[in-house]
Write an enzyme that holds these catalytic residues in place. Structure first.
Site, PDB file in Angstrom:
ATOM      1  N   GLN A  82      37.125 -27.851 -25.960  1.00  0.00           N
ATOM      2  CA  GLN A  82      36.085 -28.516 -26.015  1.00  0.00           C
ATOM      3  C   GLN A  82      36.044 -30.125 -26.035  1.00  0.00           C
ATOM      4  O   GLN A  82      36.164 -30.845 -26.854  1.00  0.00           O
ATOM      5  CB  GLN A  82      34.920 -28.003 -26.854  1.00  0.00           C
ATOM      6  CG  GLN A  82      33.731 -28.855 -26.792  1.00  0.00           C
ATOM      7  CD  GLN A  82      32.662 -28.056 -27.535  1.00  0.00           C
ATOM      8  OE1 GLN A  82      32.749 -27.027 -28.211  1.00  0.00           O
ATOM      9  NE2 GLN A  82      31.416 -28.798 -27.861  1.00  0.00           N
ATOM     10  N   PHE A  83      36.364 -30.610 -24.611  1.00  0.00           N
ATOM     11  CA  PHE A  83      36.570 -32.179 -24.647  1.00  0.00           C
ATOM     12  C   PHE A  83      35.472 -32.891 -25.047  1.00  0.00           C
ATOM     13  O   PHE A  83      35.673 -34.183 -25.348  1.00  0.00           O
ATOM     14  CB  PHE A  83      37.049 -32.664 -23.211  1.00  0.00           C
ATOM     15  CG  PHE A  83      35.996 -32.773 -22.226  1.00  0.00           C
ATOM     16  CD1 PHE A  83      35.190 -34.023 -21.947  1.00  0.00           C
ATOM     17  CD2 PHE A  83      35.332 -31.556 -21.468  1.00  0.00           C
ATOM     18  CE1 PHE A  83      34.083 -33.998 -21.198  1.00  0.00           C
ATOM     19  CE2 PHE A  83      34.388 -31.511 -20.600  1.00  0.00           C
ATOM     20  CZ  PHE A  83      33.719 -33.058 -20.651  1.00  0.00           C
ATOM     21  N   THR A  84      34.305 -32.298 -25.136  1.00  0.00           N
ATOM     22  CA  THR A  84      33.116 -33.237 -25.468  1.00  0.00           C
ATOM     23  C   THR A  84      33.214 -33.608 -27.046  1.00  0.00           C
ATOM     24  O   THR A  84      32.206 -34.379 -27.334  1.00  0.00           O
ATOM     25  CB  THR A  84      31.770 -32.399 -25.134  1.00  0.00           C
ATOM     26  OG1 THR A  84      31.674 -31.043 -26.050  1.00  0.00           O
ATOM     27  CG2 THR A  84      31.531 -32.226 -23.582  1.00  0.00           C
TER      28      THR A  84
END
Length: 153
Positions: A82-84
């Protein structure tokens, strides 16, 4: 590197294909880990996170005290990239994600993190790196731990 570790009664991740949705990972009692590699992160940090998560005592014992690890309860683990989690939300109203690792580095670190957990004896269910996913969970407690490599001492 960042991770959000959630104690769950159950969790699953579904990836949407061209015509269908497919569950790519599902667990019962255990941990859901949302994992984010940031620019400059190294393999050693992924190993450190895996080790800490493996030993983290966040499950209740027979007396109701938070005292047991994932291995102690024979729990499962679901890891989702989850790069966010690398979002910079302070300036303006649209979060920026420039602190996230490049897709190649992010994939390499995510896969290494999952492999490190497996080497520690934890079977790992996974999402699909870079895919649009739906994550379902039943948070137990709720117990949620936020890990940031910048915090380690």
């Amino acid at each position: 590197m960042k991770a959000v570790v959630q104690r769950v009664s159950e969790a699953s991740v579904t990836v949407e294909g061209a015509t269908t949705k497919e569950i790519t990972g599902a667990i019962g009692k255990g941990l859901l880990v949302l994992f984010c590699a940031e620019q400059g992160d190294q393999l050693a940090e992924a190993d450190y996170f895996a080790s800490k998560i493996s030993k983290m005592r966040i499950f209740t014992d027979e007396e109701g005290k938070i005292n047991l690890s994932l291995a102690d309860i024979g729990g499962s683990l679901l890891a989702v990239s989850q790069f966010t989690l690398a979002a910079n939300w302070r300036k303006g109203n649209r979060p920026g994600f420039s602190a996230a690792a490049s897709p190649d580095d992010g994939r390499r670190l995510y896969e290494h993190f999952c492999h490190s957990l497996e080497k520690l004896g934890h079977p790992v269910e996974k999402g699909v790196f870079g895919a649009r996913m739906e994550v379902r969970l039943l948070n137990d407690g709720p117990v949620t731990i936020i890990m940031d490599s910048k915090d380690k001492g």
